[in-house]
Design a protein around this motif. Structure first.
Motif, short mmCIF file in Angstrom:
data_model
loop_
_atom_site.label_atom_id
_atom_site.label_comp_id
_atom_site.label_asym_id
_atom_site.label_seq_id
_atom_site.Cartn_x
_atom_site.Cartn_y
_atom_site.Cartn_z
N TRP B 279 0.88 -1.19 0.00
CA TRP B 279 0.00 0.00 0.00
C TRP B 279 0.90 1.22 0.00
CZ3 TRP B 279 -1.48 3.42 4.25
CH2 TRP B 279 -0.77 3.21 5.44
N PRO B 280 0.35 2.41 -0.29
CA PRO B 280 1.22 3.56 -0.50
C PRO B 280 2.26 3.83 0.59
CG PRO B 280 -0.93 4.07 -1.36
CD PRO B 280 -1.04 2.72 -0.70
N VAL B 281 1.89 3.75 1.86
CA VAL B 281 2.89 4.05 2.90
C VAL B 281 3.97 2.97 2.94
CG1 VAL B 281 3.29 4.37 5.38
CG2 VAL B 281 1.38 5.55 4.27
N LYS B 282 3.58 1.70 2.69
CA LYS B 282 4.58 0.64 2.61
C LYS B 282 5.55 0.92 1.46
CE LYS B 282 5.03 -4.41 2.32
NZ LYS B 282 4.34 -5.70 2.13
N ALA B 283 5.05 1.60 0.43
CA ALA B 283 5.91 1.99 -0.69
C ALA B 283 6.64 3.29 -0.42
CB ALA B 283 5.08 2.10 -1.97
N ASN B 284 6.70 3.69 0.86
CA ASN B 284 7.46 4.87 1.29
C ASN B 284 6.97 6.19 0.66
OD1 ASN B 284 9.18 2.99 2.66
ND2 ASN B 284 10.23 2.66 0.71
N THR B 285 5.65 6.28 0.49
CA THR B 285 5.03 7.49 -0.03
C THR B 285 3.81 7.80 0.83
OG1 THR B 285 3.64 6.19 -1.53
CG2 THR B 285 5.73 7.01 -2.43
N PRO B 286 3.28 9.03 0.75
CA PRO B 286 2.14 9.37 1.61
C PRO B 286 0.83 8.76 1.13
CG PRO B 286 2.68 11.20 0.17
CD PRO B 286 3.76 10.17 -0.03
N CYS B 287 -0.08 8.53 2.06
CA CYS B 287 -1.48 8.25 1.72
C CYS B 287 -2.07 9.57 1.25
CB CYS B 287 -2.22 7.75 2.96
SG CYS B 287 -4.02 7.96 2.91
N ILE B 288 -2.78 9.57 0.11
CA ILE B 288 -3.35 10.84 -0.37
C ILE B 288 -4.86 10.91 -0.13
CG2 ILE B 288 -1.49 11.36 -2.01
CD1 ILE B 288 -3.34 10.33 -4.26
N GLY B 289 -5.37 9.99 0.68
CA GLY B 289 -6.77 10.10 1.12
C GLY B 289 -7.79 9.88 0.02
N CYS B 290 -7.53 8.87 -0.84
CA CYS B 290 -8.38 8.74 -2.04
C CYS B 290 -9.78 8.22 -1.74
CB CYS B 290 -7.68 7.86 -3.09
SG CYS B 290 -7.62 6.12 -2.67
N THR B 291 -10.04 7.80 -0.48
CA THR B 291 -11.40 7.35 -0.15
C THR B 291 -12.26 8.48 0.41
OG1 THR B 291 -10.66 6.72 2.06
CG2 THR B 291 -10.66 4.98 0.40
N ASN B 292 -11.66 9.66 0.58
CA ASN B 292 -12.34 10.76 1.29
C ASN B 292 -13.32 11.53 0.42
OD1 ASN B 292 -10.99 10.35 3.69
ND2 ASN B 292 -9.30 11.72 3.16
N PRO B 293 -14.39 12.06 1.06
CA PRO B 293 -15.33 12.91 0.32
C PRO B 293 -14.66 14.13 -0.30
CG PRO B 293 -16.29 12.23 2.40
CD PRO B 293 -14.87 11.75 2.42
N ASP B 294 -13.55 14.61 0.27
CA ASP B 294 -12.94 15.82 -0.27
C ASP B 294 -11.73 15.52 -1.18
OD1 ASP B 294 -11.03 15.04 1.53
OD2 ASP B 294 -10.93 16.95 2.61
N PHE B 295 -11.60 14.25 -1.61
CA PHE B 295 -10.49 13.91 -2.51
C PHE B 295 -10.82 14.36 -3.93
CE2 PHE B 295 -8.36 10.98 -5.50
CZ PHE B 295 -7.05 11.17 -5.12
N PRO B 296 -9.91 14.93 -4.72
CA PRO B 296 -8.51 15.20 -4.41
C PRO B 296 -8.23 16.59 -3.84
CG PRO B 296 -8.91 15.57 -6.74
CD PRO B 296 -10.23 15.14 -6.14
N ASP B 297 -9.17 17.53 -3.98
CA ASP B 297 -8.84 18.92 -3.61
C ASP B 297 -8.46 19.06 -2.14
OD1 ASP B 297 -9.25 19.65 -6.21
OD2 ASP B 297 -11.32 20.31 -5.90
N GLY B 298 -9.12 18.27 -1.27
CA GLY B 298 -8.84 18.36 0.15
C GLY B 298 -7.49 17.76 0.53
N SER B 299 -6.87 17.02 -0.37
CA SER B 299 -5.57 16.41 -0.09
C SER B 299 -4.43 17.14 -0.76
CB SER B 299 -5.53 14.96 -0.59
OG SER B 299 -6.57 14.20 -0.06
N SER B 300 -4.75 18.10 -1.60
CA SER B 300 -3.67 18.72 -2.38
C SER B 300 -3.23 20.04 -1.74
CB SER B 300 -4.10 18.93 -3.84
OG SER B 300 -5.28 19.66 -3.88
N PRO B 301 -1.96 20.42 -1.95
CA PRO B 301 -0.93 19.68 -2.66
C PRO B 301 -0.60 18.36 -1.94
CG PRO B 301 -0.27 21.96 -2.30
CD PRO B 301 -1.49 21.72 -1.48
#
Ligand code: SF4
Lengths: 305, 316
Positions: B279-301
């Motif tokens: 999963w993304p954190v195991k791949a040494n990158t951040p979770c970008i919250g793709c299950t969230n109601p405010d994705f993607p604008d609420g996770s960006s940048p």
């Protein structure tokens, strides 16, 4: 001459929504216009966003080829920031990219294309199939139906390789501007090798013979609906610390190529019957990709980090 | 088989030659399996499904194809009858439209409507056309409203269908909205960009076995989305000790690299992706919250820490 207008809609078995407007003159197709009928406005979505968001956002353009969009974004950022990519990074990026390609080719050939040529089982999913030009004998037909279901696993395993290094698929996370965020440790390489072995067997024993068979039985299809050569390719895999595109002379975008391109376009060559499928079909490409992945994985063994 | 029968079988056959005991037990198992016809339970009937694709990247059906145990063919064989699906169905053109019509009529009140993608409402929905009937565009807006009224359950698969997602990202020129804005009824939102195949196939399994699963406050099956990524993240010990990654690729907590795990409901840390390998954190990158109601604008940048994330866009 009597003109007839036919709306062929929906075109199914592809990623996205598609319809074709066909104009017939007598019994001949005089013109066919294809339209993709979904619009999200990605050009506008990208504007005003943080530039590194492109790596993840652009992958959302398409689910079956997500890696390609993310890779392009990373290459552009590498250019912009003048990044140097480590050798492991270059190799890993190409492995990940190639895994997504394998997934794409296998799914496209079996799940998307094959129901045009093979009589599928009597299940709700396959009802209403166009049976008007099915030519395989019952035995070959049954074999290919079996391979349709085997392809499901081979494609899943391709995405598993991408996930091992990329965190998830579609829309992987670790192929980013500057390199790859995951180290190719021995366990991951070993797992990827085992997966690649399965996929290689599938391609060798199923996909290549199946492609040959369909290409032989439907040989005349190669000369139906040949379009003007309006294709542009900028190469695929990239090599070197500065991620230069690797391409034959026909795909580079230099001045000479531009001249070649213009000439080719003005000629609008339409290859006649007998146009060799061997050079143009997807199995050639899939072999190249398989060999490339295996070659690349091997030397990675024993140099983690 | 009752305990008494089992004991009698064992006593009678324990000294018999060959594999008689094993065979006798196996026969009983086979009998049971046949009684239960589908393997899991006699009440398990296949779900009739109409799957409509609208405005998304088609990533959810690709992710669905990545399901393992059951694999995709197992899902088709034991769980669902897919009556209409732009991605999978053999029929094309008029034959496909006929299949859609027959499914909607023949299974009215019984079918599960799966919608993949957001619905654009601008200009009467012209920015997403499922198909043309002659020259008349069948817009996603029209088709989803119609089918939504006839379905037994409505399932939104992916974040675009659930909440608008990337299709509705600013400036949202085609005015994409989630399915729940179009159909006036409860929608089961199986979000994710893409959906994890386990979440979707697991939801189908729940519908098949027990009906509608318990939903969280935004309408997602609680069994997958109830707790935050942050709560179960393997790197939580780093977070608690304020040890943050300096760059992507590090082994510490990814909060510094923009991780939105603390506000993201999903079981990724132990569910994992594609045959459960990463999963993304195991791949040494951040979770970008793709299950969230405010994705993607609420996770960006995406790569900026949560407190500094801004939804302000500069040069629109
Ligand atoms: S990596 Fe993300 S989810 Fe994990 S502990 Fe850090 S902030 Fe929380």
């Amino acid at each position: 001459m009597s003109r007839k207008f036919v709306m062929f809609s929906p075109v199914t078995r592809l990623s996205g929504l598609l319809s074709v407007e066909v104009t017939m003159e007598e019994d001949v197709v005089a013109e066919a216009n294809v339209k993709g009928t979904l619009f999200r406005g990605f050009e506008w979505i990208m504007q005003g966003r943080h530039i590194r968001d492109a790596i993840y956002m652009t992958q959302r353009v398409c689910g079956i080829c997500s890696m390609a969009h993310g890779a392009c974004a990373s290459y552009l950022l590498d250019d912009l920031y003048d990044n140097e990519i480590s050798e492991n990074g270059q190799l890993l990026r190409n492995i990940m990219y190639a895994s997504d390609f394998l997934q794409n080719h296998i799914r496209h050939f079996y799940l998307f294309s094959m129901p045009d040529f093979v009589r599928m089982p009597d299940r709700p999913l396959f009802q209403g199939q166009d049976l008007s030009d099915l030519r395989l004998n019952p035995r070959d037909n049954e074999t290919l139906v079996g391979h349709y279901f085997e392809a499901i696993k081979a494609a899943q395993e391709s995405h598993q390789i991408l996930t091992l290094f990329g965190g998830k698929a579609p829309h992987q996370h670790s192929f980013v501007e500057g390199g790859v965020a995951v180290a190719p440790t021995a366990d991951k390489i070993n797992q990827a090798m085992a997966l690649i072995d399965n996929i290689r067997c599938f391609v060798r024993d199923r996909m290549v013979p199946d492609t040959d068979l369909l290409a032989r039985v439907y040989r005349d299809y190669f000369s139906i609906g040949v379009t003007p050569a309006r294709l542009i390719s900028f190469g695929l895999f990239r090599f070197g610390p500065k991620t230069k595109p690797f391409c034959g002379k026909e795909v580079c975008w230099t001045k000479a190529d531009l001249a070649w391109w213009t000439q080719a376009r003005s000629m609008r060559r339409s290859p006649g019957p007998g146009f060799g499928y061997r050079e143009s079909n997807s199995t050639t490409r899939i072999w190249v990709i398989l060999i490339a992945i295996t070659r690349v994985l091997k030397p990675l063994v024993g140099r983690p980090g | 088989m009752l305990q008494g029968d089992f004991e009698r079988l064992c006593t009678e056959l324990k000294h018999s030659p060959g594999n008689q005991l094993s065979r006798a037990i196996f026969d009983v198992l086979e009998l049971k399996r046949a009684e239960n016809s589908q393997g899991l339970g006699a009440h398990k009937e296949k779900l009739p499904v109409i799957w409509i694709e609208t405005n998304d990247s088609g990533d959810n059906n690709i992710s669905f194809m990545n399901t393992t145990y059951p694999y995709l063919d197992g899902v088709f064989q034991d769980m669902i009858d897919l009556l209409y699906s732009n991605t999978f169905m053999a029929a094309q053109g008029l034959d496909a439209l006929e299949a859609l019509q027959n499914a909607a009529k023949g299974y009215a009140g019984e079918f599960v409507l799966v919608v993949e993608g957001a619905i654009p409402v601008r200009d009467n929905g012209l920015y997403s056309i499922i198909a043309y009937a002659g020259h008349e565009p069948l817009t996603a807006l029209k088709v989803v409203s119609l089918l939504g009224a006839l379905a037994k359950y409505v399932v939104a698969v992916g974040t675009c269908a659930s909440f608008g997602g990337p299709s509705a990202a600013k400036p949202n020129v085609a005015s994409n909205v989630p399915v729940s804005d179009i159909v006036r009824r409860d929608v089961i939102k199986v979000s994710g960009c893409p959906v994890n195949p386990d979440w979707f196939v697991g939801t189908l399994a729940h519908l098949q076995l027990f009906g509608v699963p318990r939903l969280d406050e935004v309408g997602r099956p609680a069994m997958f989305y109830e707790f935050t990524v942050h709560r179960h993240c393997q790197r939580r010990s780093y977070f608690d000790r304020n040890e943050f990654a300096e760059k992507l690729g590090d082994i510490e907590c990814m909060f510094s690299q923009g991780c939105v795990g603390p506000k993201t409901g999903s079981d990724c840390p132990y569910r994992l992706w594609v045959n459960h390998v990463s999963w993304p954190v195991k791949a040494n990158t951040p979770c970008i919250g793709c299950t969230n109601p405010d994705f993607p604008d609420g996770s960006s940048p995406f790569f900026v820490p949560m407190p500094q994330k801004s939804q302000r866009r500069t040069n629109l």
